[in-house]
Design a protein around this motif. Structure first.
Motif, PDB file in Angstrom:
ATOM      1  N   MET A   1     -20.813 -21.333  14.111  1.00 15.39           N
ATOM      2  CA  MET A   1     -20.020 -20.569  13.369  1.00 15.39           C
ATOM      3  C   MET A   1     -20.187 -19.099  14.196  1.00 15.39           C
ATOM      4  SD  MET A   1     -20.534 -21.297   9.484  1.00 15.39           S
ATOM      5  CE  MET A   1     -20.389 -22.765   8.636  1.00 15.39           C
TER       6      MET A   1
ATOM      7  N   ARG B   1     -20.926 -13.423  12.402  1.00 18.78           N
ATOM      8  CA  ARG B   1     -20.300 -12.619  11.213  1.00 18.78           C
ATOM      9  C   ARG B   1     -20.064 -13.675  10.329  1.00 18.78           C
ATOM     10  NH1 ARG B   1     -15.292 -10.621  12.786  1.00 18.78           N
ATOM     11  NH2 ARG B   1     -15.841  -8.562  13.305  1.00 18.78           N
ATOM     12  N   GLU B   2     -19.754 -14.754  10.707  1.00 17.71           N
ATOM     13  CA  GLU B   2     -19.686 -15.913   9.446  1.00 17.71           C
ATOM     14  C   GLU B   2     -20.746 -16.386   9.354  1.00 17.71           C
ATOM     15  OE1 GLU B   2     -15.575 -18.809  10.349  1.00 17.71           O
ATOM     16  OE2 GLU B   2     -17.046 -18.741  11.870  1.00 17.71           O
ATOM     17  N   ASN B   3     -21.773 -16.425  10.164  1.00 16.88           N
ATOM     18  CA  ASN B   3     -23.198 -16.657   9.804  1.00 16.88           C
ATOM     19  C   ASN B   3     -23.860 -15.807   8.714  1.00 16.88           C
ATOM     20  OD1 ASN B   3     -25.371 -18.528  11.187  1.00 16.88           O
ATOM     21  ND2 ASN B   3     -23.592 -18.369  12.573  1.00 16.88           N
TER      22      ASN B   3
ATOM     23  N   GLU C   1     -13.896 -12.341   0.150  1.00 16.63           N
ATOM     24  CA  GLU C   1     -14.425 -12.212   1.385  1.00 16.63           C
ATOM     25  C   GLU C   1     -14.015 -10.966   2.076  1.00 16.63           C
ATOM     26  OE1 GLU C   1     -13.497 -15.675   3.690  1.00 16.63           O
ATOM     27  OE2 GLU C   1     -15.219 -15.701   2.227  1.00 16.63           O
TER      28      GLU C   1
ATOM     29  N   ARG D   1     -16.888  -9.396   4.522  1.00 19.52           N
ATOM     30  CA  ARG D   1     -16.764  -9.090   5.846  1.00 19.52           C
ATOM     31  C   ARG D   1     -17.252  -7.653   6.206  1.00 19.52           C
ATOM     32  NH1 ARG D   1     -12.943 -11.332   9.528  1.00 19.52           N
ATOM     33  NH2 ARG D   1     -12.599  -9.662  11.160  1.00 19.52           N
TER      34      ARG D   1
ATOM     35  N   ASP E   1     -18.058 -11.737  17.038  1.00 18.63           N
ATOM     36  CA  ASP E   1     -17.126 -12.800  16.969  1.00 18.63           C
ATOM     37  C   ASP E   1     -17.728 -13.837  17.816  1.00 18.63           C
ATOM     38  OD1 ASP E   1     -15.008 -12.091  15.178  1.00 18.63           O
ATOM     39  OD2 ASP E   1     -14.744 -10.469  16.558  1.00 18.63           O
TER      40      ASP E   1
ATOM     41  N   ARG F   1     -14.492 -21.552   1.660  1.00 15.58           N
ATOM     42  CA  ARG F   1     -15.807 -21.182   1.456  1.00 15.58           C
ATOM     43  C   ARG F   1     -16.588 -22.313   1.291  1.00 15.58           C
ATOM     44  NH1 ARG F   1     -20.376 -18.184   1.891  1.00 15.58           N
ATOM     45  NH2 ARG F   1     -21.791 -19.039   0.580  1.00 15.58           N
TER      46      ARG F   1
ATOM     47  N   LYS G   1     -16.895 -24.248   4.290  1.00 19.39           N
ATOM     48  CA  LYS G   1     -17.898 -23.637   5.136  1.00 19.39           C
ATOM     49  C   LYS G   1     -19.246 -23.920   4.786  1.00 19.39           C
ATOM     50  CE  LYS G   1     -15.346 -19.975   7.060  1.00 19.39           C
ATOM     51  NZ  LYS G   1     -14.682 -18.376   6.666  1.00 19.39           N
TER      52      LYS G   1
END
Lengths: 258, 336
Positions: free
Chosen positions: A91, A94-96, A123, A127, A144, B190, B193
């Motif tokens: 990932m 940011r997703e982490n 979300e 974010r 990213d 989610r 993920k």
């Protein structure tokens, strides 16, 4: 805040933690030092619920938390980082960070299909928060990039960033500074101090870099052979004969004296 | 003209069946790969989970048929499929609560879980035979063909016909929809993920507050759905016989391993690789070659590399080669 009483963790015949007693005051940045194999990381693992203690108790704000699984401790505000940085390698950074806050509404199967708007709003907020954290840690340009591909030091920052995504109460940092260059180390130290001042995080820091410890930590606890050897300010610890023998060595003593 | 005839013959006997079979294998392998990625063991009971889901679907299909409910030109089994999936989910959750959870709490080694899953396999296998019997069951209804060989010949004027069974069409369309939904789920939601995070780094996932029991439960639910869909499609396309589903375990595992255990994309690729090799190696090429080669070179024999009895051997040869050359599979799964 955290009280550890008579904690034992044995691996077969090896006593990694052998009757440790310590107390961590709320709002402090406590340093945990000691030679390799002193049981510091094992102690972290037991407190954080990764390992079950052989004997002994851990309490948090008066409540018994011994043996609770990590995800429940997380929801009580107890977080930790790893000595060797862990990340969700496939990932982005940011997703982490966005993974962190638990109990998001998107985690429920029902909402996945029928609560799309609520999830979208959540979300978006996450974010924004993740971007803020990345900026705070000066790694916004990595947002990213895949977390598996960034450097070791940057992963350490990401570890710290993870704790900033939620309102933690106590954070255990396992050698955040190891393998990190001076500039980055200062960034980390600044971040820790700011989080401690602004958000009242309590920190427990395992570290071998005495300058880093000296800048951040009061009090400092020294462990050896699974027990607490001494506790006090860094100056006191450095002057302690037992500590010098077990850990710091005479070279440092001379250096301190000069 | 000969070239066209050759292409049509090839499509009829190789491409179309292999694509349908590949889709079925891919759906099965996806289930195996998800269990491996998240629960970290090879689930030997997967073939029989498919059989159980299919059996539940067949029972509901028969019930619908007895009530006179039909789905027009489409098989009634598609209407019964959601109910069959629910049935399969129930049994899978039951085995997880009753059996696997105990070993998870002991932090049992994967190898122990594999043996446990073999036990589950035998129990489920017996259960299916007790309920529906060991024999062949036919439950396909609705239109048999989208286009028959004869219609195709008349339409095109070619000597070779291309038959497209409706079950083959349904298989491919359903597989595409299911795979699209699965990938959307894993990459965009989610919950998906959290599943990927848990599969990627269990320790970190736990310390990020991800509830492992929930991830495990959702994984089982998805796997039950995939297994039932795969089983029903296979049963519609061929026929339902509990023992055949037990045997399907072999090519399914071969697909998952060839693609890379734990990698969903790999499972799909692996499914098609195994299906295409099985079909091409056991196909008698004489017909296609007669069209392509000049008369002097035309083969006398069937030009069949191996009898269809050996089709499982094909998947194993491929499996061995992949494990020797690239043990993590084509899409870098976890090594076995």
């Amino acid at each position: 805040m955290i009280k550890v009483k008579d904690l034992h963790k044995h691996f077969g015949g090896f006593h990694a933690v052998d009757g440790a007693n310590l107390e961590i005051a709320e709002g402090s940045i406590t340093g945990l030092i000691g030679p390799n194999g002193a049981g510091k990381t094992t102690l972290f693992n037991v407190i954080a619920g990764v390992l079950e203690p052989t004997a002994g108790r851990v309490t948090m704000a008066g409540k018994d938390i011994t043996g609770l699984p990590p995800h429940e401790l997380f929801h009580k505000g107890l977080l930790r980082t790893f000595q060797i940085a862990h990340e969700f390698s496939s990932m982005t950074c940011r997703e982490n960070l966005m993974m962190v806050p638990g109990n998001q509404s998107g985690e429920r199967l029902w909402n996945t299909w029928f609560g799309r708007r609520r999830i979208a709003n959540e979300e978006r907020a996450l974010r924004a928060k993740a971007d803020e954290v990345l900026e705070f840690l000066t790694i916004e340009h990595l947002a990213d990039h895949r977390a598996g591909q960034v450097s070791g030091g940057q992963k350490k920052l990401l570890e710290l960033g993870r704790t900033m995504m939620v309102d933690a109460r106590i954070v255990f940092l396992d050698e955040v500074g190891a393998g990190v260059n001076r500039t980055l180390l200062n960034t980390i130290a600044d971040a820790i101090i700011r989080l401690n001042k602004e958000r009242q995080y309590t920190f427990v820091v395992i570290e071998h870099d005495m300058d880093f410890i000296g800048r951040l930590c009061d009090p400092v606890i020294c462990m050896a052979e699974g027990r607490v050897l001494a506790e006090g300010t860094l100056a006191e610890i450095k002057a302690n004969e037992q500590v010098i023998e077990a850990y710091l060595g005479t070279g440092l003593k001379n250096k301190v004296n000069t | 003209m000969d070239l066209l005839n050759a292409i049509v013959a090839l499509s009829n006997f190789v491409l179309v069946p292999a694509i349908a079979y590949g889709s079925q294998l891919a759906l099965g392998a996806l289930g195996v790969t998800l269990i491996y990625g998240i629960l970290r063991f090879s689930n030997f009971a997967h073939g029989d989970t498919m059989a159980f889901g299919t059996m539940a679907t067949i029972l509901f299909t028969w019930w619908f048929q007895s009530l006179g409910i039909s789905f027009g030109p489409l098989p009634t089994a598609l209407l019964a499929l959601p109910l069959g999936i629910l049935g399969c989910m129930a049994i899978v959750l039951l085995t997880d609560r009753g059996i696997y959870r105990f070993y998870r709490e002991q932090k049992a080694k994967p190898v122990i879980l594999v043996i446990v899953s073999m036990g589950v396999m035998f129990i489920m296998n017996g259960l299916v035979r007790v309920i529906i019997g060991p024999d062949d069951q036919n439950f396909a209804d609705g239109d048999r063909f989208i286009i028959t060989a004869r219609e195709f010949r008349e339409m095109t004027g070619l000597r070779e016909g291309l038959a497209l069974k409706s079950t083959q069409g349904i298989t491919v369309i359903t597989a595409v929809i299911v795979v699209a939904l699965l990938f959307w789920f894993l990459n965009r939601t989610r919950t998906g993920k959290s599943m990927r995070a848990y599969s990627d780094n269990e320790d970190l996932a736990l310390l990020s507050g991800i509830n492992p029991e929930r991830v495990v439960m959702i994984t089982w639910l998805i796997v039950a759905a995939l297994a039932t869909v795969a089983g029903v499609l296979y049963g519609l396309d061929k026929s339902f016989k509990p023992f055949v589903y037990f045997q399907l375990l072999l090519p399914i595992f071969a697909s998952a391993i060839v693609g890379g255990l734990g990698s969903p994309v790999g499972a799909i690729a692996g499914g098609f690789i195994i299906a295409f090799s099985e079909v091409t190696i056991t196909y008698a090429w004489k017909k296609v070659l007669t069209y392509l080669l000049p008369e002097a070179w035309q083969p006398d024999g069937l030009v069949q590399l191996m009898s269809t009895d050996y089709k499982f051997a094909v998947s194993f040869v491929i499996l061995l080669i992949v494990l020797l050359v690239k043990p993590t599979g084509l899409f870098k799964g976890k090594s076995v």
